[in-house]
Design a protein around this motif. Structure first.
Motif, short mmCIF file in Angstrom:
data_model
loop_
_atom_site.label_atom_id
_atom_site.label_comp_id
_atom_site.label_asym_id
_atom_site.label_seq_id
_atom_site.Cartn_x
_atom_site.Cartn_y
_atom_site.Cartn_z
N ILE A 37 -16.22 2.53 0.27
CA ILE A 37 -16.37 3.98 0.12
C ILE A 37 -15.42 4.71 1.05
N PHE A 38 -15.39 4.29 2.33
CA PHE A 38 -14.49 4.92 3.28
C PHE A 38 -13.02 4.69 2.90
N GLY A 39 -12.70 3.49 2.43
CA GLY A 39 -11.32 3.18 2.04
C GLY A 39 -10.86 4.02 0.87
N VAL A 40 -11.73 4.15 -0.14
CA VAL A 40 -11.37 4.93 -1.34
C VAL A 40 -11.21 6.41 -0.98
N LEU A 41 -12.13 6.97 -0.20
CA LEU A 41 -12.04 8.38 0.19
C LEU A 41 -10.78 8.65 1.01
N SER A 42 -10.44 7.72 1.91
CA SER A 42 -9.22 7.87 2.70
C SER A 42 -8.00 7.86 1.80
N LEU A 43 -8.00 6.96 0.81
CA LEU A 43 -6.88 6.90 -0.13
C LEU A 43 -6.76 8.19 -0.94
N ILE A 44 -7.89 8.74 -1.38
CA ILE A 44 -7.86 9.99 -2.15
C ILE A 44 -7.33 11.13 -1.30
N LEU A 184 -17.29 11.83 7.13
CA LEU A 184 -16.05 12.52 7.46
C LEU A 184 -15.08 11.64 8.24
N GLY A 185 -15.59 10.52 8.73
CA GLY A 185 -14.70 9.57 9.40
C GLY A 185 -13.65 9.01 8.48
N ALA A 186 -13.89 9.09 7.15
CA ALA A 186 -12.93 8.58 6.17
C ALA A 186 -11.64 9.39 6.15
N LEU A 187 -11.61 10.53 6.85
CA LEU A 187 -10.36 11.29 6.95
C LEU A 187 -9.27 10.49 7.66
N SER A 188 -9.67 9.55 8.49
CA SER A 188 -8.69 8.75 9.22
C SER A 188 -7.96 7.80 8.27
N PRO A 189 -6.61 7.76 8.34
CA PRO A 189 -5.86 6.86 7.43
C PRO A 189 -6.10 5.38 7.73
N HIS A 190 -6.72 5.06 8.88
CA HIS A 190 -6.89 3.65 9.19
C HIS A 190 -7.86 2.97 8.23
N TRP A 191 -8.77 3.77 7.62
CA TRP A 191 -9.68 3.19 6.63
C TRP A 191 -8.91 2.73 5.39
N ALA A 192 -7.92 3.49 4.96
CA ALA A 192 -7.09 3.08 3.82
C ALA A 192 -6.30 1.82 4.15
N VAL A 193 -5.74 1.79 5.37
CA VAL A 193 -4.98 0.60 5.80
C VAL A 193 -5.89 -0.61 5.88
N PHE A 195 -8.65 -1.14 4.24
CA PHE A 195 -9.00 -1.53 2.87
C PHE A 195 -7.95 -2.48 2.30
N PHE A 196 -6.67 -2.12 2.50
CA PHE A 196 -5.58 -2.97 1.99
C PHE A 196 -5.48 -4.29 2.75
N LEU A 197 -5.77 -4.27 4.06
CA LEU A 197 -5.68 -5.49 4.84
C LEU A 197 -6.79 -6.47 4.49
N GLN A 198 -8.00 -5.94 4.23
CA GLN A 198 -9.13 -6.82 3.95
C GLN A 198 -9.13 -7.32 2.52
N ASP A 199 -8.83 -6.44 1.55
CA ASP A 199 -8.85 -6.81 0.12
C ASP A 199 -7.59 -6.29 -0.56
N PRO A 200 -6.40 -6.87 -0.27
CA PRO A 200 -5.15 -6.30 -0.80
C PRO A 200 -5.12 -6.22 -2.32
N THR A 201 -5.60 -7.25 -3.01
CA THR A 201 -5.57 -7.24 -4.48
C THR A 201 -6.51 -6.18 -5.04
N ILE A 202 -7.73 -6.16 -4.52
CA ILE A 202 -8.72 -5.18 -4.99
C ILE A 202 -8.25 -3.75 -4.68
N ALA A 203 -7.68 -3.56 -3.49
CA ALA A 203 -7.21 -2.23 -3.11
C ALA A 203 -6.06 -1.77 -4.01
N PHE A 204 -5.15 -2.71 -4.33
CA PHE A 204 -4.03 -2.37 -5.21
C PHE A 204 -4.54 -1.96 -6.59
N LEU A 205 -5.48 -2.73 -7.14
CA LEU A 205 -6.03 -2.41 -8.46
C LEU A 205 -6.79 -1.09 -8.42
#
Length: 610
Positions: A37-44, A184-193, A195-205
């Motif tokens: 959830i945090f990763g997706v919100l940060s990406l958006i 609101l912590g999802a505002l930090s871009p580190h959640w998006a990063v 997300f990609f580090l933990q599940d790169p394939t899922i994050a890409f899709l």
């Protein structure tokens, strides 16, 4: 700003209806966990920041062509500054391809927007599910039926309705964020990063569905000419962006506490008593979003006709005051047929979402490439700054496009097929017109030689105006008239309509006239690619060619060419020549397109081989 809110932000404003839902339960489902959830919100959040705010608001919207934006306006702006460079042809093809992709988007936007809004009825009452498709189709048919009446009156309420909708988005978001403020912590871009580090394939899709939050960004640039850069920019930064993000974060907060709400987080954000009114507000907003795209399709089609990429089409002006209010029947009914087929074929907004992203992401990559040419060759930015800017845009656009490519088999094939067909039509018409013009010019007699050779020919009273696509030589219609009638009028005008690569031409520059001798005159009427052609109206501006024009003593001579495919040495593939011939047959008559008086027109036929 109120007008911009109503027209420009309807498309991107309705993305919360389906973007979060599709990210978690779309073609590549995600587990509803805190990290996701945090990763997706940060990406958006950062996607909207980089793509909409940085790329479109701060860079692309500076690339205005006489105040106008969009693919054709950007193409015309670059072409005017760079002239005939070796790679100019490739640049034109990119602009045409972006336009072709836009039509695929214009078909999907009304279908997915209205369908996703009406699907809220199933949240209110599950037994209403069988009514979703019929209600959506009725709304869409009604929307296309009112186009012929013009949208000026309806457009007056667009701004307030979308303002209410945006306020509703923000209110629902704040109400849910208050329950889980840690979202609101999802505002930090580190959640998006992360997300990609933990599940790169899922994050890409997942990026293919995250991109749904960005769809509609092209509208900011394309509709800039209607409201101005400042109004569009301020309404995004001060209203649309904050309201959208509050709603997305509210949906995230809801999912943190109630993971099962992923079935439809937008509607489940609201208390049960407010869900039916929310369906009505959302449906109104999606109708407005669809209207903006339909109006955009009319505008793009008019530009394509004026710039020589489509045959003449019947264009009706629905407002005496607003030049941009037009209606094109062929486009309207074609879009309606395709939209209904999409709704009946895909049946659910979830399935349509797979078809949605690829057309828009492809258009955005093309816009970035065209901006690169503008920044390096026209604006001449600092090389390092220009390289970093374009590289950032290309990386973001490239990831979105690559992720959407994975959804081709799930429905992404549809806009690609539509774009391929339209691209073929646009390029075939442009190539065919070029070949015909070259053939006519090759066979044409120099006008000066012709004038000297007809000094002894009998002259009759009145004025004859011969329309010519070329500014050189004698029009075939003039030669045929002399051959059959063996007379020449007292005053003869060779008239050419020239569409410049600017949106509007000042009235003072509209008419250009040159006397050739023996009361022959070559006249050129100049128009912008956003303007309506009206020959009789603008001939009244002409001076220096003798007495004022009396339409009852003026005859317009038009040439009607019949195409004969050259089988031995064709200018283009035989099937394209046949397609070009079909397009010529479907073209609206020059008499109607140029607003010529019907009882003063003579048509003379000829045959042309290309």
């Amino acid at each position: 700003m109120l007008g911009a809110i109503g027209v420009v932000y309807g498309d991107i404003g309705t993305s919360p209806l389906y973007a979060m839902k599709e990210t978690f339960i779309g073609p590549h489902p995600l587990a509803v966990s805190q990290a996701h959830i945090f990763g997706v919100l940060s990406l958006i959040f950062w996607s909207l920041m980089l793509v909409v705010t940085l790329k479109y608001v701060f860079v692309a919207m500076r690339a205005d062509n006489g105040g106008e934006g969009g693919s054709f306006a950007l193409l015309a702006l670059i072409s005017r500054h760079l002239g005939d460079r070796r790679w100019a042809g490739g640049l034109v093809m990119m602009g045409v391809l972006a336009t072709a992709l836009f039509y695929g988007d214009a078909m999907i936007t009304p279908a997915i927007s209205v369908l996703s809004a009406v699907e809220g009825l199933t949240v209110v009452e599950a037994r209403l599910a069988p009514l979703v498709l019929p209600i959506a189709i009725v709304i869409l048919i009604g929307l296309f039926l009112i186009q012929a009446r013009g949208t000026a009156k309806v457009g007056a309420i667009f701004g307030p309705v979308v303002l209410v909708y945006m306020a509703t988005l923000a209110t629902l978001g704040i109400w849910n964020i208050a329950r889980h403020p840690d979202i609101l912590g999802a505002l930090s871009p580190h959640w998006a990063v992360l997300f990609f580090l933990q599940d790169p394939t899922i994050a890409f899709l997942a990026m293919g569905s995250v991109f749904l939050a960005v769809t509609g960004a092209e509208t900011l640039y394309a509709d800039m000419g209607h409201f101005g850069r400042r109004a569009v920019s301020y309404s995004w930064l001060l209203l649309a962006y904050p309201c959208l993000m509050l709603n997305y974060f509210g949906q995230g907060a809801l999912l943190l506490g109630t993971p099962s709400a992923v079935e439809n987080p937008f509607y489940l954000m609201a208390p049960e008593w407010a869900r039916l009114p929310l369906v009505l507000i959302a449906t109104a907003a999606t109708v407005i979003a669809s209207q903006a795209v339909i109006s955009g399709a009319f505008s793009v089609t008019q530009q394509a006709v004026q710039l020589g990429f489509l045959p003449r089409l019947r264009i009706t002006h629905t407002s005496a005051r607003a030049a941009g209010q037009i209606y094109i029947p062929a486009v309207n009914w074609g879009l309606l047929a395709m939209v209904i087929l999409l709704v009946l074929g895909f049946r659910e907004s979830t399935k349509l979402a797979s078809a949605y992203g690829i057309a828009v992401s492809g258009t955005m990559i093309i816009t970035t490439l065209m901006l690169a040419v503008l920044i390096f060759q026209v604006w001449k930015w600092n090389r390092l700054l220009a390289t970093l800017t374009i590289a950032l845009f290309l990386v973001v656009d490239g990831i979105f496009f690559a992720s959407n490519v994975t959804k081709i088999l799930d429905g992404g094939w549809f806009p690609l097929v539509v774009a391929a067909v339209i691209f073929t039509v646009l390029t075939t018409w442009a190539r065919g017109r070029t070949l015909m013009r070259q053939q006519v010019e090759q066979d044409a007699m120099p006008l000066g030689v012709f004038v000297k050779s007809v000094e002894s020919i009998h002259r009759v009273g009145g004025t004859a105006i011969f329309l010519s696509s070329s500014a050189e030589g004698v029009p075939p219609a003039l030669l045929h008239n002399l051959k059959h009638n063996q007379v020449i009028h007292e005053r003869v005008l060779i008239l050419t309509v020239h569409v410049r690569d600017v949106p509007h031409v000042p009235v003072a520059e509209r008419v250009e006239a040159h006397a050739i001798g023996a009361n022959f005159h070559r006249v050129t009427l100049h128009y912008g690619f956003m303007e309506e052609v009206d020959v009789p109206r603008d001939l009244a501006l002409l001076g220096g060619c003798g007495a004022p024009f009396d339409m009852m003593r003026t005859s317009f001579f038009l040439g009607r060419q019949k195409l004969l495919p050259a089988r031995e040495r064709p200018g283009m593939a035989l099937w394209r020549e046949k397609l070009f011939a079909k397009l010529m047959q479907s073209s609206e008559s020059a008499m109607e397109f140029f607003k010529l008086p019907t009882n003063r027109v003579v048509e003379l036929g000829s045959q042309v081989r290309i």
